[in-house]
Design a protein around this motif. Structure first.
Motif, PDB file in Angstrom:
ATOM      1  N   PRO A  66       0.702  -1.333   0.082  1.00  0.00           N
ATOM      2  CA  PRO A  66      -0.224  -0.112   0.143  1.00  0.00           C
ATOM      3  C   PRO A  66       0.828   1.228  -0.003  1.00  0.00           C
ATOM      4  N   LEU A  67       0.549   2.278  -0.588  1.00  0.00           N
ATOM      5  CA  LEU A  67       1.164   3.675  -0.619  1.00  0.00           C
ATOM      6  C   LEU A  67       0.761   4.284   0.590  1.00  0.00           C
ATOM      7  N   ALA A  68       1.775   5.145   1.272  1.00  0.00           N
ATOM      8  CA  ALA A  68       1.621   5.994   2.224  1.00  0.00           C
ATOM      9  C   ALA A  68       0.359   6.988   1.972  1.00  0.00           C
ATOM     10  N   VAL A  69      -0.147   7.309   2.906  1.00  0.00           N
ATOM     11  CA  VAL A  69      -1.319   8.400   2.806  1.00  0.00           C
ATOM     12  C   VAL A  69      -0.645   9.676   2.235  1.00  0.00           C
ATOM     13  N   GLU A  70      -1.256  10.328   1.258  1.00  0.00           N
ATOM     14  CA  GLU A  70      -1.013  11.562   0.541  1.00  0.00           C
ATOM     15  C   GLU A  70      -0.748  12.638   1.452  1.00  0.00           C
ATOM     16  N   SER A  71       0.299  13.404   1.769  1.00  0.00           N
ATOM     17  CA  SER A  71       0.434  14.505   2.560  1.00  0.00           C
ATOM     18  C   SER A  71       0.519  15.805   1.906  1.00  0.00           C
ATOM     19  N   GLU A  72       0.774  15.862   0.621  1.00  0.00           N
ATOM     20  CA  GLU A  72       1.070  16.966  -0.374  1.00  0.00           C
ATOM     21  C   GLU A  72       0.894  16.382  -1.771  1.00  0.00           C
ATOM     22  N   ARG A  73       0.707  17.469  -2.387  1.00  0.00           N
ATOM     23  CA  ARG A  73       0.419  17.241  -3.914  1.00  0.00           C
ATOM     24  C   ARG A  73       1.644  16.574  -4.561  1.00  0.00           C
ATOM     25  N   PRO A  74       1.485  15.410  -5.219  1.00  0.00           N
ATOM     26  CA  PRO A  74       2.435  14.422  -5.820  1.00  0.00           C
ATOM     27  C   PRO A  74       3.305  15.314  -6.788  1.00  0.00           C
ATOM     28  N   ASP A  75       4.381  15.166  -7.457  1.00  0.00           N
ATOM     29  CA  ASP A  75       4.962  15.924  -8.480  1.00  0.00           C
ATOM     30  C   ASP A  75       4.994  15.083  -9.888  1.00  0.00           C
ATOM     31  N   GLN A  76       4.174  13.914  -9.564  1.00  0.00           N
ATOM     32  CA  GLN A  76       4.079  13.053 -10.924  1.00  0.00           C
ATOM     33  C   GLN A  76       2.846  12.241 -10.933  1.00  0.00           C
ATOM     34  N   PRO A  77       2.329  11.734 -12.015  1.00  0.00           N
ATOM     35  CA  PRO A  77       1.451  10.650 -11.878  1.00  0.00           C
ATOM     36  C   PRO A  77       2.077   9.399 -11.437  1.00  0.00           C
ATOM     37  N   PRO A  78       1.212   8.456 -11.064  1.00  0.00           N
ATOM     38  CA  PRO A  78       1.775   7.035 -10.753  1.00  0.00           C
ATOM     39  C   PRO A  78       2.016   6.363 -12.091  1.00  0.00           C
ATOM     40  N   PRO A  79       2.954   5.461 -11.906  1.00  0.00           N
ATOM     41  CA  PRO A  79       3.751   4.632 -12.996  1.00  0.00           C
ATOM     42  C   PRO A  79       2.583   4.128 -13.819  1.00  0.00           C
ATOM     43  N   THR A  80       2.649   3.935 -15.284  1.00  0.00           N
ATOM     44  CA  THR A  80       1.772   3.295 -15.930  1.00  0.00           C
ATOM     45  C   THR A  80       1.940   1.434 -15.970  1.00  0.00           C
ATOM     46  N   GLU A  81       1.164   0.718 -15.913  1.00  0.00           N
ATOM     47  CA  GLU A  81       1.126  -0.531 -15.575  1.00  0.00           C
ATOM     48  C   GLU A  81       1.881  -1.002 -16.992  1.00  0.00           C
ATOM     49  N   ALA A  82       2.891  -2.158 -16.876  1.00  0.00           N
ATOM     50  CA  ALA A  82       3.446  -2.566 -17.946  1.00  0.00           C
ATOM     51  C   ALA A  82       2.552  -3.584 -18.816  1.00  0.00           C
ATOM     52  N   VAL A  83       1.571  -4.223 -18.152  1.00  0.00           N
ATOM     53  CA  VAL A  83       0.469  -5.017 -19.023  1.00  0.00           C
ATOM     54  C   VAL A  83      -0.922  -4.769 -18.526  1.00  0.00           C
ATOM     55  N   ALA A  84      -1.631  -4.159 -19.246  1.00  0.00           N
ATOM     56  CA  ALA A  84      -3.107  -3.753 -18.548  1.00  0.00           C
ATOM     57  C   ALA A  84      -3.739  -5.112 -18.672  1.00  0.00           C
ATOM     58  N   LEU A  85      -4.018  -5.517 -17.313  1.00  0.00           N
ATOM     59  CA  LEU A  85      -5.035  -6.551 -17.072  1.00  0.00           C
ATOM     60  C   LEU A  85      -6.430  -6.165 -16.539  1.00  0.00           C
ATOM     61  N   LYS A  86      -7.290  -6.762 -17.083  1.00  0.00           N
ATOM     62  CA  LYS A  86      -8.795  -6.422 -16.903  1.00  0.00           C
ATOM     63  C   LYS A  86      -9.105  -6.965 -15.300  1.00  0.00           C
ATOM     64  N   PRO A  87      -9.988  -5.979 -14.777  1.00  0.00           N
ATOM     65  CA  PRO A  87     -10.453  -6.317 -13.401  1.00  0.00           C
ATOM     66  C   PRO A  87     -11.370  -7.344 -13.644  1.00  0.00           C
ATOM     67  N   THR A  88     -11.453  -8.107 -12.348  1.00  0.00           N
ATOM     68  CA  THR A  88     -12.593  -9.247 -12.204  1.00  0.00           C
ATOM     69  C   THR A  88     -13.511  -8.947 -10.922  1.00  0.00           C
ATOM     70  N   VAL A  89     -14.507  -9.898 -10.595  1.00  0.00           N
ATOM     71  CA  VAL A  89     -15.455  -9.472  -9.487  1.00  0.00           C
ATOM     72  C   VAL A  89     -14.414  -9.923  -8.360  1.00  0.00           C
ATOM     73  N   GLU A  90     -13.552 -10.840  -8.436  1.00  0.00           N
ATOM     74  CA  GLU A  90     -12.494 -11.309  -7.348  1.00  0.00           C
ATOM     75  C   GLU A  90     -11.611 -10.093  -7.182  1.00  0.00           C
ATOM     76  N   LYS A  91     -11.180  -9.574  -8.247  1.00  0.00           N
ATOM     77  CA  LYS A  91     -10.110  -8.445  -8.097  1.00  0.00           C
ATOM     78  C   LYS A  91     -10.539  -7.266  -8.712  1.00  0.00           C
ATOM     79  N   PRO A  92     -11.639  -6.397  -8.427  1.00  0.00           N
ATOM     80  CA  PRO A  92     -12.161  -5.398  -8.969  1.00  0.00           C
ATOM     81  C   PRO A  92     -11.199  -4.153  -9.282  1.00  0.00           C
ATOM     82  N   PHE A  93      -9.647  -4.104  -8.728  1.00  0.00           N
ATOM     83  CA  PHE A  93      -8.724  -3.163  -8.719  1.00  0.00           C
ATOM     84  C   PHE A  93      -7.672  -3.671  -9.778  1.00  0.00           C
TER      85      PHE A  93
END
Length: 365
Positions: A100-127
């Motif tokens: 897990p990421l630490a709680v955000e305390s200030e505005r980040p300086d960049q977006p989170p990295p892009t996933e190497a392979v885009a996997l589809k969500p499932t009912v068991e793993k919706p995120f």
């Protein structure tokens, strides 16, 4: 090639992928040539990206502040070299598989990295396949600053105001009943009843929602006859800040992104899509000696909202996510591409970049 220049057999490579997705350690190292080949194969198997649209209406002013609404998403697939040390994180599904990421305390300086392979969500793993897999659940994802005496409030009173501000976010965007489309009574009870323009907005928004009177500007609601949430976890990331406002008030600003996984309401539906909502709400905890206000309530100063896969130019009072069949017939938007997970850009700056375009495209969900 593995270490020492020896080739890894196909059987071993397939085992590596299965174990990586399961979070197993000891995955073999492999250079980019093989990674590109496998990623290309996965892309071909999962089909092409599905573009969605975004909506950005005008910016009404006055007591309600300006707002932006957006539906956005197209899967973005990057072919990169696999790094065995990070593969387990790529396959995280919100079930404790990713750090897990630490709680955000200030505005980040960049977006989170892009996933190497885009996997589809499932009912068991919706995120699954989303940066939200590493976000905290519910209000645990909202960073609270340290309280200090400010304006008319003592340190203890500021701490209470911050907690009540977070309570409003929970009651407006995380309450199970509200998410099912119920009236957000607990959230409304925290809003100063002596603001005629705000009270007029609230009355109209639930009676006859429209572009300028949309309850989604403040509240997350789905039509339970059409969609239902997957599980009871909403991934959240954001923070709360404050300063001294007018007439000694404590002005609290909340900037929070919520990720809602949903399926169609029909029994047995298993196609999971995600609706992403980002809101900025500014609340004024006023001095009763200066402003007519009920104890324990705040005055609304400003609010703005942006959303992904929630409907474009649809003002029904509900978030209306699209599924595969819907997206296939949806024309592309006229707006720019937007990363809904990019919290390094303020919502005001993002609105300036988008101009008057109504529908944009998100780079991921």
């Amino acid at each position: 090639m593995g270490k020492g220049g020896e080739s890894i057999p196909d059987e071993e490579w397939e085992r590596f992928l299965r174990e990586a997705e399961a979070g197993a350690g000891g995955a073999p190292e492999e250079p980019s040539a093989r990674a590109r080949m496998v990623a290309r194969r996965l892309r071909e198997e999962s089909g092409p990206p599905e573009p969605w649209r975004s909506h950005r209406p005008a910016r009404p002013r006055g007591g309600k502040g300006w707002y932006v609404i957006g539906l956005l998403v197209a899967a973005a697939l990057l072919v990169v070299a696999l790094d065995p040390g990070r593969v387990a994180g790529w396959f995280g599904g919100g079930g404790g598989e990713s750090t897990p990421l630490a709680v955000e305390s200030e505005r980040p300086d960049q977006p989170p990295p892009t996933e190497a392979v885009a996997l589809k969500p499932t009912v068991e793993k919706p995120f699954r396949g989303s940066p939200a897999a590493r976000w905290s659940d519910g209000t645990a994802g909202i960073g609270l600053p340290e309280a200090r005496a400010t304006g008319w409030m003592s340190k203890e009173q500021v701490a209470q105001a911050l907690e009540k501000s977070r309570d409003f976010l929970a009651a407006s965007s995380l309450d199970p009943g509200v998410l099912r489309g119920e009236r957000p009574k607990k959230a409304i009870a925290l809003i100063n009843p002596h603001q005629p323009d705000v009270q007029g907005f609230l009355t109209t928004a639930f009676r006859s929602p429209g572009r300028e009177n949309d309850p989604l500007l403040l509240f997350s609601r789905f039509d339970s006859r059409k969609v239902r949430l997957v599980g009871d976890v909403i991934k959240v990331r954001g923070r709360i800040t404050y300063r001294e406002g007018k007439r000694g008030a404590v002005e609290v600003t909340t900037d929070v992104t919520y990720v809602y996984p949903v399926v169609r309401a029909a029994a047995g539906s298993d196609e999971v899509v995600r609706t992403i909502v980002r809101r900025e709400v500014v609340m004024s905890w006023d001095d009763p000696a200066e402003v007519v206000i009920d104890p324990g309530t705040f005055s609304l100063v400003f609010y703005t909202m942006e959303s992904t896969n929630s409907g474009c130019d649809t003002f029904t009072g509900y978030l209306t996510p699209e599924f595969g069949a819907d997206r296939a017939t949806t024309p592309p938007g006229d707006g720019p591409e937007v990363d809904p997970f990019d919290r390094s850009t303020s919502m005001e700056a993002r609105t300036r970049q988008s101009g008057d375009s109504k529908c944009g495209t998100a780079t991921r969900s």
